[in-house]
Design a protein around this motif. Structure first.
Motif, mmCIF file in Angstrom:
data_model
loop_
_atom_site.group_PDB
_atom_site.id
_atom_site.type_symbol
_atom_site.label_atom_id
_atom_site.label_comp_id
_atom_site.label_asym_id
_atom_site.label_seq_id
_atom_site.Cartn_x
_atom_site.Cartn_y
_atom_site.Cartn_z
ATOM 1 N N MET A 1 0.851 -1.181 0.000
ATOM 2 C CA MET A 1 0.000 0.000 0.000
ATOM 3 C C MET A 1 0.885 1.228 0.000
ATOM 4 S SD MET A 1 -2.971 1.007 2.714
ATOM 5 C CE MET A 1 -3.847 -0.497 2.356
ATOM 6 N N SER A 2 0.608 2.171 -0.844
ATOM 7 C CA SER A 2 1.471 3.334 -0.976
ATOM 8 C C SER A 2 1.319 4.253 0.221
ATOM 9 C CB SER A 2 1.133 4.097 -2.250
ATOM 10 O OG SER A 2 -0.194 4.556 -2.188
ATOM 11 N N THR A 3 2.375 5.059 0.468
ATOM 12 C CA THR A 3 2.320 6.051 1.535
ATOM 13 C C THR A 3 2.371 7.425 0.923
ATOM 14 O OG1 THR A 3 4.709 6.094 1.775
ATOM 15 C CG2 THR A 3 3.523 4.487 3.107
ATOM 16 N N ILE A 4 1.899 8.411 1.669
ATOM 17 C CA ILE A 4 1.870 9.773 1.145
ATOM 18 C C ILE A 4 2.356 10.756 2.199
ATOM 19 C CG2 ILE A 4 0.034 9.377 -0.518
ATOM 20 C CD1 ILE A 4 -1.887 10.522 1.543
ATOM 21 N N ALA A 5 3.227 10.312 3.091
ATOM 22 C CA ALA A 5 3.742 11.222 4.100
ATOM 23 C C ALA A 5 4.511 12.335 3.412
ATOM 24 C CB ALA A 5 4.655 10.460 5.065
ATOM 25 N N LEU A 6 4.118 13.573 3.667
ATOM 26 C CA LEU A 6 4.681 14.714 2.952
ATOM 27 C C LEU A 6 5.943 15.215 3.647
ATOM 28 C CD1 LEU A 6 1.457 16.742 2.228
ATOM 29 C CD2 LEU A 6 2.622 15.154 0.722
ATOM 30 N N SER A 7 7.001 15.370 2.899
ATOM 31 C CA SER A 7 8.197 15.995 3.435
ATOM 32 C C SER A 7 7.974 17.495 3.478
ATOM 33 C CB SER A 7 9.386 15.687 2.526
ATOM 34 O OG SER A 7 9.191 16.283 1.257
ATOM 35 N N PRO A 8 8.765 18.255 4.310
ATOM 36 C CA PRO A 8 8.559 19.694 4.394
ATOM 37 C C PRO A 8 8.676 20.393 3.049
ATOM 38 C CG PRO A 8 9.896 18.930 6.233
ATOM 39 C CD PRO A 8 9.725 17.766 5.303
ATOM 40 N N SER A 9 9.668 19.979 2.221
ATOM 41 C CA SER A 9 9.838 20.643 0.926
ATOM 42 C C SER A 9 8.664 20.372 0.013
ATOM 43 C CB SER A 9 11.135 20.169 0.271
ATOM 44 O OG SER A 9 11.099 18.765 0.065
ATOM 45 N N LEU A 31 -9.077 4.912 -0.938
ATOM 46 C CA LEU A 31 -9.956 4.544 -2.045
ATOM 47 C C LEU A 31 -9.213 3.702 -3.090
ATOM 48 C CD1 LEU A 31 -11.951 7.874 -2.553
ATOM 49 C CD2 LEU A 31 -12.861 5.688 -1.730
ATOM 50 N N ARG A 32 -7.963 4.049 -3.349
ATOM 51 C CA ARG A 32 -7.175 3.255 -4.306
ATOM 52 C C ARG A 32 -6.959 1.842 -3.790
ATOM 53 N NH1 ARG A 32 -4.490 8.195 -4.736
ATOM 54 N NH2 ARG A 32 -2.881 7.538 -3.264
ATOM 55 N N ALA A 33 -6.703 1.727 -2.489
ATOM 56 C CA ALA A 33 -6.528 0.394 -1.907
ATOM 57 C C ALA A 33 -7.814 -0.425 -2.015
ATOM 58 C CB ALA A 33 -6.106 0.516 -0.447
ATOM 59 N N ALA A 34 -8.968 0.221 -1.791
ATOM 60 C CA ALA A 34 -10.250 -0.480 -1.903
ATOM 61 C C ALA A 34 -10.530 -0.877 -3.345
ATOM 62 C CB ALA A 34 -11.377 0.395 -1.363
ATOM 63 N N ARG A 36 -8.455 -1.798 -5.520
ATOM 64 C CA ARG A 36 -7.643 -2.967 -5.880
ATOM 65 C C ARG A 36 -8.221 -4.257 -5.308
ATOM 66 N NH1 ARG A 36 -3.250 0.444 -3.784
ATOM 67 N NH2 ARG A 36 -2.406 1.698 -5.506
ATOM 68 N N MET A 37 -9.126 -4.145 -4.319
ATOM 69 C CA MET A 37 -9.718 -5.337 -3.689
ATOM 70 C C MET A 37 -11.239 -5.220 -3.655
ATOM 71 S SD MET A 37 -7.083 -6.013 -0.531
ATOM 72 C CE MET A 37 -7.946 -7.532 -0.099
ATOM 73 N N PRO A 38 -11.901 -5.199 -4.810
ATOM 74 C CA PRO A 38 -13.369 -5.043 -4.827
ATOM 75 C C PRO A 38 -14.100 -6.208 -4.174
ATOM 76 C CG PRO A 38 -12.536 -5.616 -7.012
ATOM 77 C CD PRO A 38 -11.339 -5.320 -6.164
ATOM 78 N N ALA A 39 -13.464 -7.373 -4.135
ATOM 79 C CA ALA A 39 -14.115 -8.539 -3.525
ATOM 80 C C ALA A 39 -14.410 -8.290 -2.051
ATOM 81 C CB ALA A 39 -13.242 -9.779 -3.685
ATOM 82 N N PHE A 40 -13.529 -7.537 -1.383
ATOM 83 C CA PHE A 40 -13.734 -7.242 0.027
ATOM 84 C C PHE A 40 -15.009 -6.427 0.237
ATOM 85 C CE2 PHE A 40 -13.037 -4.382 3.677
ATOM 86 C CZ PHE A 40 -12.890 -5.326 4.687
#
Length: 274
Positions: A1-9, A31-34, A36-40
């Motif tokens: 699962m991707s992360t989106i932690a933003l660096s200060p820059s 939402l992107r993770a969901a 990828r797994m529509p069966a869930f």
């Protein structure tokens, strides 16, 4: 699962670490993770649909019990309760995403970045609310196909969905707080089941509480799940009791604010002891 932690820059290039920006980014991540797994998502619908169709047929004669006091079919009575069950169970498990992030080290990366803590909570609420709304519309469509008719019309459906969102916000925040404090999947599942099942049965979702013992009626009056069921049932009725509907919606909103604040503060507890 991707992360989106933003660096200060990176945050500065986006105009600063704003609450709205972070909420949108974090919601998109879930939402992107969901996607990828529509069966869930489909599996989450199976149990409520079974209850709707099976209980709707097995217990359709209960409306004839003296004192039940409900017009229309049992399926029409049951549908708002099943919609709220779907929201309750889905939101009570939302903390499992946090547990997964902890196990993968993603949570620590978020908390050491400029990521807004409130946005981390609100993004989960938005994501769970979107899922609950989509699934609720599916349940309403199946109920209509099975013969249920609701006099509340489009306005009633929108008010029902408002109840779904408020209930989701309450128990999603609770689940997230428990996940941050317990940090264990088994503990989260156990606590969720311990809370949700009694709340479901101590409500009018399946059976009118007028036929319950007095102590159960008293407990139901303080049951947030029952508040949501009342909102949904009033919304879909031909002549809603607006004072009752908005009064219980207000109770849910107040509790949702308290729970969201608690979940946000749980980040500090987690970070101090991490």
């Amino acid at each position: 699962m991707s992360t989106i932690a933003l660096s200060p820059s990176r945050a500065s290039r986006r105009g600063g670490p704003t609450f709205v920006t972070h909420t949108l980014l974090l919601t998109g991540r879930q939402l992107r993770a969901a996607w990828r797994m529509p069966a869930f998502l489909v599996m989450n619908l199976v149990q409520p649909i079974i209850w709707l169709l099976l209980f709707g047929q097995l217990f359709k004669s209960v409306i004839d019990i003296p004192g039940f006091g409900v017009a229309g079919s049992y399926l029409e009575y049951l549908t708002p309760g099943v919609v709220m069950m779907l929201a309750l169970f889905g939101s009570a498990w939302s903390g499992t995403v946090y547990i997964q992030d902890m196990d993968r080290g993603v949570m620590n990366r978020f908390l050491t970045s400029p990521t807004n803590r409130a946005a981390m909570i609100v993004s989960t609420l938005v994501y769970q609310s979107l899922l609950a709304i989509a699934q609720s519309l599916v349940v309403l469509g199946i109920a209509f196909w099975a013969g249920a008719r609701f006099d509340g019309g489009v306005t009633g459906i929108l008010l029902l969905l408002l109840g779904v969102v408020l209930l989701t916000a309450v128990f999603c925040s609770l689940s997230n707080a428990v996940a941050l404090l317990a940090r264990d999947q088994t503990a989260l599942i156990g606590i969720s089941q311990l809370i949700t099942l009694p709340l479901m049965f101590l409500s009018s979702a399946i059976m009118n509480t007028k036929l319950s013992p007095e102590w159960a009626q008293n407990v139901a009056a303080y049951n947030p799940f029952e508040w949501a069921v009342i909102v949904g049932r009033q919304a879909l009725s031909a002549h809603p009791d607006w004072a009752t509907l908005w009064g219980h919606a207000g109770l849910l909103l107040g509790l949702a604010v308290v729970m969201a604040a608690w979940a946000t503060s749980a980040f500090r507890v987690y970070q101090r002891s991490a």
